[in-house]
Design a protein around this motif. Structure first.
Motif, PDB file in Angstrom:
ATOM      1  N   CYS A   6       0.845  -1.183   0.000  1.00 52.61           N
ATOM      2  CA  CYS A   6       0.000   0.000   0.000  1.00 52.61           C
ATOM      3  C   CYS A   6       0.891   1.247   0.000  1.00 52.61           C
ATOM      4  CB  CYS A   6      -0.921  -0.017   1.223  1.00 52.61           C
ATOM      5  SG  CYS A   6      -0.048   0.090   2.796  1.00 52.61           S
ATOM      6  N   CYS A   8       1.412   3.609   2.306  1.00 49.66           N
ATOM      7  CA  CYS A   8       2.188   3.852   3.525  1.00 49.66           C
ATOM      8  C   CYS A   8       3.158   2.717   3.852  1.00 49.66           C
ATOM      9  CB  CYS A   8       1.263   4.118   4.707  1.00 49.66           C
ATOM     10  SG  CYS A   8       0.345   2.675   5.293  1.00 49.66           S
ATOM     11  N   ASN A  10       2.388  -0.161   5.257  1.00 50.48           N
ATOM     12  CA  ASN A  10       1.911  -1.046   6.332  1.00 50.48           C
ATOM     13  C   ASN A  10       1.544  -2.431   5.812  1.00 50.48           C
ATOM     14  OD1 ASN A  10       2.203   0.790   8.398  1.00 50.48           O
ATOM     15  ND2 ASN A  10       0.023   1.182   8.654  1.00 50.48           N
ATOM     16  N   GLY A  54       0.903  -6.288   7.794  1.00 50.18           N
ATOM     17  CA  GLY A  54      -0.235  -5.382   7.787  1.00 50.18           C
ATOM     18  C   GLY A  54      -1.606  -5.987   7.795  1.00 50.18           C
ATOM     19  N   SER A  57      -4.092  -4.006   9.432  1.00 50.92           N
ATOM     20  CA  SER A  57      -4.437  -2.720   8.809  1.00 50.92           C
ATOM     21  C   SER A  57      -5.487  -2.849   7.714  1.00 50.92           C
ATOM     22  CB  SER A  57      -3.184  -2.062   8.208  1.00 50.92           C
ATOM     23  OG  SER A  57      -2.275  -1.712   9.225  1.00 50.92           O
ATOM     24  N   ARG A  59      -8.918  -3.376   6.051  1.00 52.02           N
ATOM     25  CA  ARG A  59     -10.351  -3.277   6.335  1.00 52.02           C
ATOM     26  C   ARG A  59     -11.091  -3.636   5.056  1.00 52.02           C
ATOM     27  NH1 ARG A  59      -8.200  -3.190  10.338  1.00 52.02           N
ATOM     28  NH2 ARG A  59      -8.309  -1.755  12.072  1.00 52.02           N
ATOM     29  N   CYS A  72      -6.195  -0.432   2.866  1.00 52.42           N
ATOM     30  CA  CYS A  72      -5.380  -0.174   4.050  1.00 52.42           C
ATOM     31  C   CYS A  72      -6.091   0.880   4.891  1.00 52.42           C
ATOM     32  CB  CYS A  72      -3.990   0.311   3.649  1.00 52.42           C
ATOM     33  SG  CYS A  72      -2.996   0.862   5.060  1.00 52.42           S
ATOM     34  N   SER A  73      -6.312   0.593   6.156  1.00 51.41           N
ATOM     35  CA  SER A  73      -7.024   1.537   7.032  1.00 51.41           C
ATOM     36  C   SER A  73      -6.173   2.741   7.397  1.00 51.41           C
ATOM     37  CB  SER A  73      -7.494   0.828   8.303  1.00 51.41           C
ATOM     38  OG  SER A  73      -6.378   0.349   9.040  1.00 51.41           O
ATOM     39  N   ASN A  74      -4.879   2.678   7.173  1.00 49.66           N
ATOM     40  CA  ASN A  74      -4.002   3.811   7.479  1.00 49.66           C
ATOM     41  C   ASN A  74      -3.937   4.812   6.326  1.00 49.66           C
ATOM     42  OD1 ASN A  74      -2.086   5.148   9.277  1.00 49.66           O
ATOM     43  ND2 ASN A  74      -0.574   4.630   7.717  1.00 49.66           N
ATOM     44  N   CYS A  75      -3.643   4.331   5.108  1.00 48.96           N
ATOM     45  CA  CYS A  75      -3.454   5.252   3.976  1.00 48.96           C
ATOM     46  C   CYS A  75      -4.606   5.234   2.977  1.00 48.96           C
ATOM     47  CB  CYS A  75      -2.139   4.962   3.262  1.00 48.96           C
ATOM     48  SG  CYS A  75      -2.082   3.359   2.420  1.00 48.96           S
TER      49      CYS A  75
END
Length: 137
Positions: A6, A8, A10, A54, A57, A59, A72-75
């Motif tokens: 992804c 970021c 992760n 990850g 991370s 979702r 990815c739940s972060n980026c």
């Protein structure tokens, strides 16, 4: 062997199998999900796909009954989609792959609902809906 990640970093993965035909999907869900004129994805065998990092991370959003879009739940990077009706196949978003693919898109699908601000100018086959059976795009 293909690897990817992804934005970021992760979430990272590897895939040891054939990459199916790349489809450029112009449906309204793909346009909204990607914030672009279309999405680019290819079918892969879930059994040969391995997350390296990850997992926590990722979702999934159920965009219609039985269809899930993973990100990815972060980026927010879109990773793949899957449908309950075809449990062994994922549609991998080819933009997250690290290596050169050595092939281009095979088809434009759902051009009947494409955006009015994007013109398709290549010679790749276009389909009003899709030619794929049980399409999990």
């Amino acid at each position: 062997m293909l690897t990817g990640q992804c934005l970021c970093g992760n979430v990272s993965f590897k895939y040891d199998g054939p990459l199916g035909p790349i489809a450029l999907c112009h449906c309204s869900q793909c346009r909204r999900t990607h914030g672009s004129a279309f999405s680019a994805s290819a079918p892969i065998q879930k059994l040969r796909f391995q997350l390296l990092s990850g997992d926590e991370s990722i979702r999934e959003y159920e965009s219609r009954p039985g269809k899930y879009r993973a990100f990815c739940s972060n980026c927010g990077s879109q990773l793949y989609s899957r449908v309950d009706a075809i449990p062994g196949i994922l549609r991998l978003r080819v933009g997250v792959i690290n290596e050169p693919l050595q092939k281009g898109p095979a088809q434009h699908v759902f051009v009947g609902s494409k955006s009015d601000w994007f013109e398709i100018t290549d010679q790749i086959p276009q389909f009003e809906k899709t030619e794929r059976t049980n399409d999990p795009h």
